[in-house]
Each structure stands twice: as structure tokens, then as C-alpha cells.
Scaffold this motif. Sequence first.
Motif, PDB file in Angstrom:
ATOM      1  N   TYR A  62      43.861 -38.167  23.351  1.00 35.11           N
ATOM      2  CA  TYR A  62      43.379 -37.869  22.188  1.00 35.11           C
ATOM      3  C   TYR A  62      42.879 -36.721  21.953  1.00 35.11           C
ATOM      4  CZ  TYR A  62      38.922 -39.863  23.086  1.00 35.11           C
ATOM      5  OH  TYR A  62      37.524 -39.906  23.444  1.00 35.11           O
ATOM      6  N   GLU A  65      38.571 -34.654  16.269  1.00 32.00           N
ATOM      7  CA  GLU A  65      38.285 -33.692  15.443  1.00 32.00           C
ATOM      8  C   GLU A  65      37.152 -32.982  15.557  1.00 32.00           C
ATOM      9  OE1 GLU A  65      37.569 -35.333  11.565  1.00 32.00           O
ATOM     10  OE2 GLU A  65      37.994 -33.536  10.450  1.00 32.00           O
ATOM     11  N   PRO A 160      42.686 -35.083  11.420  1.00 34.73           N
ATOM     12  CA  PRO A 160      43.029 -36.318  11.724  1.00 34.73           C
ATOM     13  C   PRO A 160      44.593 -36.412  11.293  1.00 34.73           C
ATOM     14  CG  PRO A 160      40.886 -36.547  11.194  1.00 34.73           C
ATOM     15  CD  PRO A 160      41.317 -35.194  10.841  1.00 34.73           C
ATOM     16  N   ILE A 183      42.098 -37.760  16.415  1.00 35.20           N
ATOM     17  CA  ILE A 183      41.308 -38.838  16.026  1.00 35.20           C
ATOM     18  C   ILE A 183      40.073 -38.161  14.944  1.00 35.20           C
ATOM     19  CG2 ILE A 183      42.033 -40.609  17.211  1.00 35.20           C
ATOM     20  CD1 ILE A 183      39.162 -40.797  18.263  1.00 35.20           C
ATOM     21  N   ALA A 184      39.366 -38.822  13.720  1.00 34.48           N
ATOM     22  CA  ALA A 184      38.640 -38.454  13.127  1.00 34.48           C
ATOM     23  C   ALA A 184      37.021 -38.399  13.523  1.00 34.48           C
ATOM     24  CB  ALA A 184      38.328 -39.313  11.773  1.00 34.48           C
TER      25      ALA A 184
END
Length: 192
Positions: A62, A65, A160, A183-184
Amino acid sequence: MTSPTGTTRRGLPMRLVVPVFAIALGIFAFVKGFDSPPKPAAAPVVPASATRAGDIAVYGAYVREPASPQTAAAYLVITNVGSKTDTLSSVSSGASATAMLHDVNTSGSTTAAPSNAEQAEGAETMTATPNVPIKPGQTITLKPGAGHIMLEGLIGPIVPGQTVNLLLNFNRAGGVVVVAPVIAIGATPPKY
Ligand SMILES: [Cu+2]
């Protein structure tokens, strides 16, 4: 109690008790010796969703962000499921001018990360890890406080819902392309 004739109270001759005990010890040592050293290490478990290339499996990727428009950090797990050491020699990304391995713990152990680890990864204290050897059966985990792939010179905003393509180059397994979702800032990362 030993009688003058050399037998125990229950009548078992003393000269038998010692050998029986010795044989039992011997059997125990033999069984122990048989079952410990030559046992092959259990094959490392990787999720079915892992990206595989040769003996290398990569999963859990991942990208967080980024808080800055310039740099972002990617995290993932690499397992060598084969019987020969492989080396992660370089990385690149489709989202940035450069990508670099930073602060990777090549021992493979992952100690608890400090809670502010991701913020710290924006600091100047990071050091490049040029080569990451991965022994047979070893897992290298890149997570906050234990290494990351630094994406520098972002080509555009990373938000995101997007994904970032990462190319990991291994000496043996070759190039492995991993798709990492963004991802945020406050989102919970995959657990590993
Ligand atoms: Cu970094």
C-alpha cells in the motif's frame, strides 16, 4: 531398601535397574536426536493473493496518501519461498521520478513501530538501503518504523482510491510488478 542379595524391595534385581534406566535414556536421546536437527524448516506461509515471481512472493502493498506533494512512502511484505538467497537490488514506481529503499531492516525482524513512525519518514534521518538480501524462508516486512519505499518527485497527486505500480528488481526472480492501493492519511493499513 537393598537386601544383601542385591535386589530391591520389590524384588527387581539392582543390576537390572541401572541398565533399564540407561536404555530408556538412550532411546530418549535417540528419538530426540532423530527428530530435531534434520527437520526441514516449514515452508513460509504467504497469502494466496500474493504476487509471485520465481521464489519471491510480495503482498500487503500500500501507499500512504502523502502529506506533502513531493514524497510518499510505500509498504509491503516480501517472502523468499525458495531455497536460495535472493536480493532486492532496486525499485521504481510509476508515480514518481525516483523510488528508493529506506531504512529496511534486513534481519527481517519487525519490532513494534513507534506511533509517529510515518511522520518521521518525512524527516531527514532516513538512510538508503541499497541491497536487501532475503534468505530462504525469510520474510522482509516494510512497515512504519521498519522500512519503506520512498517515492520522490511525485508525478501528480496521490489520492486514496488510486493505485501505484511498483517494480521490484530481484537478482534471481527478476522484476516483480506490484499494484499498491493508496490509502487515506488516517486509514488503517493492512495488518502484518
Ligand atoms: Cu524515506
